[in-house]
Design an enzyme around this catalytic site. Structure first.
Site, PDB file in Angstrom:
ATOM      1  CB  CYS A 195      -3.811 -16.034   2.337  1.00  0.00           C
ATOM      2  SG  CYS A 195      -3.702 -17.339   1.394  1.00  0.00           S
ATOM      3  CE  LYS A 221       4.959 -14.864   0.000  1.00  0.00           C
ATOM      4  NZ  LYS A 221       3.857 -15.052  -0.697  1.00  0.00           N
ATOM      5  CG  HIS A 279      -0.815 -14.528   4.682  1.00  0.00           C
ATOM      6  ND1 HIS A 279      -0.434 -15.763   5.025  1.00  0.00           N
ATOM      7  CD2 HIS A 279      -0.796 -14.589   3.284  1.00  0.00           C
ATOM      8  CE1 HIS A 279      -0.515 -16.485   3.836  1.00  0.00           C
ATOM      9  NE2 HIS A 279      -0.669 -15.852   2.770  1.00  0.00           N
ATOM     10  CD  GLN A 297       3.982  -9.979   0.045  1.00  0.00           C
ATOM     11  OE1 GLN A 297       4.749  -9.578  -0.928  1.00  0.00           O
ATOM     12  NE2 GLN A 297       3.124 -11.096  -0.115  1.00  0.00           N
ATOM     13  CG  ASP A 318       4.702 -12.351   7.628  1.00  0.00           C
ATOM     14  OD1 ASP A 318       5.613 -12.549   6.730  1.00  0.00           O
ATOM     15  OD2 ASP A 318       3.556 -12.657   7.472  1.00  0.00           O
TER      16      ASP A 318
HETATM   17  N1  7TS Z   1       2.966 -13.488   5.282  1.00  0.00           N
HETATM   18  C1  7TS Z   1       2.767 -12.811   4.219  1.00  0.00           C
HETATM   19  C2  7TS Z   1       2.665 -11.374   4.596  1.00  0.00           C
HETATM   20  C3  7TS Z   1       2.596 -13.180   3.080  1.00  0.00           C
HETATM   21  O1  7TS Z   1       2.141 -12.441   1.879  1.00  0.00           O
HETATM   22  C4  7TS Z   1       2.548 -14.753   2.554  1.00  0.00           C
HETATM   23  C5  7TS Z   1       2.482 -15.277   1.412  1.00  0.00           C
HETATM   24  C6  7TS Z   1       3.207 -15.326   3.886  1.00  0.00           C
HETATM   25  C7  7TS Z   1       3.067 -14.830   4.877  1.00  0.00           C
HETATM   26  C8  7TS Z   1       3.102 -16.997   3.479  1.00  0.00           C
HETATM   27  O2  7TS Z   1       4.323 -17.027   2.842  1.00  0.00           O
HETATM   28  P1  7TS Z   1       4.768 -18.720   2.573  1.00  0.00           P
HETATM   29  O3  7TS Z   1       5.797 -18.692   1.584  1.00  0.00           O
HETATM   30  O4  7TS Z   1       5.017 -19.389   3.802  1.00  0.00           O
HETATM   31  O5  7TS Z   1       3.359 -19.362   1.986  1.00  0.00           O
HETATM   32  N2  7TS Z   1       1.501 -14.473   0.660  1.00  0.00           N
HETATM   33  C9  7TS Z   1       0.727 -14.767  -0.402  1.00  0.00           C
HETATM   34  C10 7TS Z   1      -0.084 -13.888  -1.214  1.00  0.00           C
HETATM   35  O6  7TS Z   1      -0.188 -12.898  -0.847  1.00  0.00           O
HETATM   36  N3  7TS Z   1      -0.536 -14.714  -2.254  1.00  0.00           N
HETATM   37  O7  7TS Z   1      -0.264 -15.907  -2.204  1.00  0.00           O
HETATM   38  C11 7TS Z   1       0.601 -15.956  -1.014  1.00  0.00           C
END
Ligand code: 7TS
Length: 406
Positions: free
Chosen positions: A364, A226, A123, A203, A200
């Site tokens: 992303c 999430k 991501h 997910q 990371d």
């Molecule tokens: N890493 C992964 C693997 C992700 O899927 C996401 C967000 C992030 C980092 C960033 O997370 P945040 O909470 O800091 O924004 N993924 C997604 C997605 O798949 N669709 O919208 C956000």
């Protein structure tokens, strides 16, 4: 297995929403999950009964709010099986957790000629911070390639490690391909060369048991939103021995020990990395979400979501012209696909009008799209409140989109 999905659905008020006069099917859980009443109530109750700024007052409410916040930290410690509560740093989310490490670890440990390893499936959150840090520090960023099925090419990874490698940063689960990466093996290989590893976990944490000590991660990052908790709160787990050596990321209140006109001494862990008034309501939400997950049972959630994945995969493959992206044997409950030559946005619009929330586009992960030579995908990502009936509706919607667009 009998999974009490109807009982669980009743805890999530938004699931009974209607969109375009149809019952909502929410398959955008990888972007953010919905929140159970228990979490929503915990936030309201915090403001009704406990709200106060923390770590700075001696009065009743301040002490109570501080205790609740610190209790949440230790609940998170237990949740990911960290060694101590002060290895849990509150952030705004995965993105900030990774930026913190890129900025602070980078400043301390990455120099000209050094190398950082990440993968092509990341991501942007676990990609751009490393890319920019490496550019700034004249270091080289290397990318682990993929095999056909969307798993990491572990042989290539093994060969990529050199005496100049300073850090490995990879995702636990790909938000596009669903691949569950062999993080234990990735970490063990890096550790043979004394290289720390950041995982990371954005997910992963809501879908499987995570034990940072067992996997031996040096850093593990995730977001509250999430995992059924609110937005604006996230976690950085870091091993004490690294966090101790890293400089503060932001300066201000709370992260100081003593401030003089000429210099400042910094607070101990975890406060060194928590400048300013934190997101206390968010911490209350995460604590409650973890309890909710615990009561439901992480193993049962994992097993139920795998059933959903199996059913959805089988049903979608019944449609002619469907191409799946990500078919690794270890996969989380999300499916990325394209059909024929239809652009994902066009299909996504029709699926949406039928009341189904799926994600379309580059998700992303533009470098991954470039690598796969596709404009984007359509992604359905499942949570433990989804059902096979909802998957049937998705399949009907995809068929309809195909009919209209071909
Ligand atoms: N890493 C992964 C693997 C992700 O899927 C996401 C967000 C992030 C980092 C960033 O997370 P945040 O909470 O800091 O924004 N993924 C997604 C997605 O798949 N669709 O919208 C956000």
């Amino acid at each position: 297995m009998v999974f009490p999905v109807e009982k669980i659905r009743a805890d999530f008020p938004i699931l009974s929403t209607r969109v375009y006069n149809k019952p909502l099917v929410y398959f955008d859980n990888a972007a953010t999950t919905q929140k159970p009443l228990q979490v929503i109530r915990a936030i309201t109750e915090y403001y009704e009964k406990e709200n106060c700024n923390i770590h700075r007052g001696v009065h009743f409410l301040s002490v109570r709010a501080t205790e609740a916040y610190e209790d949440a930290r230790c609940v998170i410690r237990d949740f990911i099986h960290a060694k101590s509560c002060h290895e849990i740093i509150f952030t705004r989310g995965t993105t900030e957790s990774i930026n913190l490490v890129a900025a602070s670890f980078g400043k301390q440990f990455i120099h000209e000629g050094d190398e950082v390893i990440t993968s092509v499936m990341e991501h942007h959150s676990n990609f751009v911070p490393w890319q920019q840090m490496c550019l700034e520090r004249k270091a080289t960023l290397k990318f682990i390639p993929l095999l056909e099925d969307g798993s990491l090419d572990m042989d290539a990874y093994r060969e990529m490690i050199t005496p100049n490698t300073r850090l490995v940063a990879v995702t636990h689960i790909s938000n596009v391909l669903g691949t569950i990466n062999p993080v234990n093996e990735i970490i063990a290989l890096a550790h043979q060369h004394n290289i720390p590893v950041l995982i990371d976990g954005a997910q992963a944490v809501a879908h499987m048991n995570v034990d940072v000590q067992e996997m031996d991660a040096d850093f593990y990052c995730f977001s509250g939103h999430k995992m059924y908790a609110p937005m604006g709160i996230g976690i950085l787990y870091g091993k004490e021995r690294w966090l101790e050596q890293m400089p503060p990321y932001q300066m201000g209140g709370e992260m100081i020990k003593e401030v003089f006109f000429t210099h400042t001494t910094f607070n101990e862990l975890p406060f060194k990395f928590e400048a300013g008034t934190p997101n206390v309501e968010g911490a209350m939400g995460v604590r409650t979400a973890i309890r909710y997950l615990g009561e439901t049972g992480m193993d049962r959630i994992d097993a139920y979501e795998k059933e959903l994945l199996g059913y959805a995969t089988q049903r979608l493959l019944e449609i002619d012209g469907i191409q799946l992206y990500g078919t690794a044997p270890h996969k989380a409950s999300l499916i990325s696909f394209l059909m024929n030559n239809i652009h994902p946005y066009d299909a996504g619009m029709i699926i949406d009008k039928l009341g189904i929330a799926v994600r379309t586009g580059h998700l992303c992960a533009q470098p991954l799209m470039e690598y796969l030579k596709i404009p984007g995908t359509i992604r359905a990502s499942f949570a433990f409140y989804n059902t096979n009936e909802e998957i049937d509706r998705l399949v009907e919607a995809v068929k309809k989109a195909k009919e209209m667009l071909l």
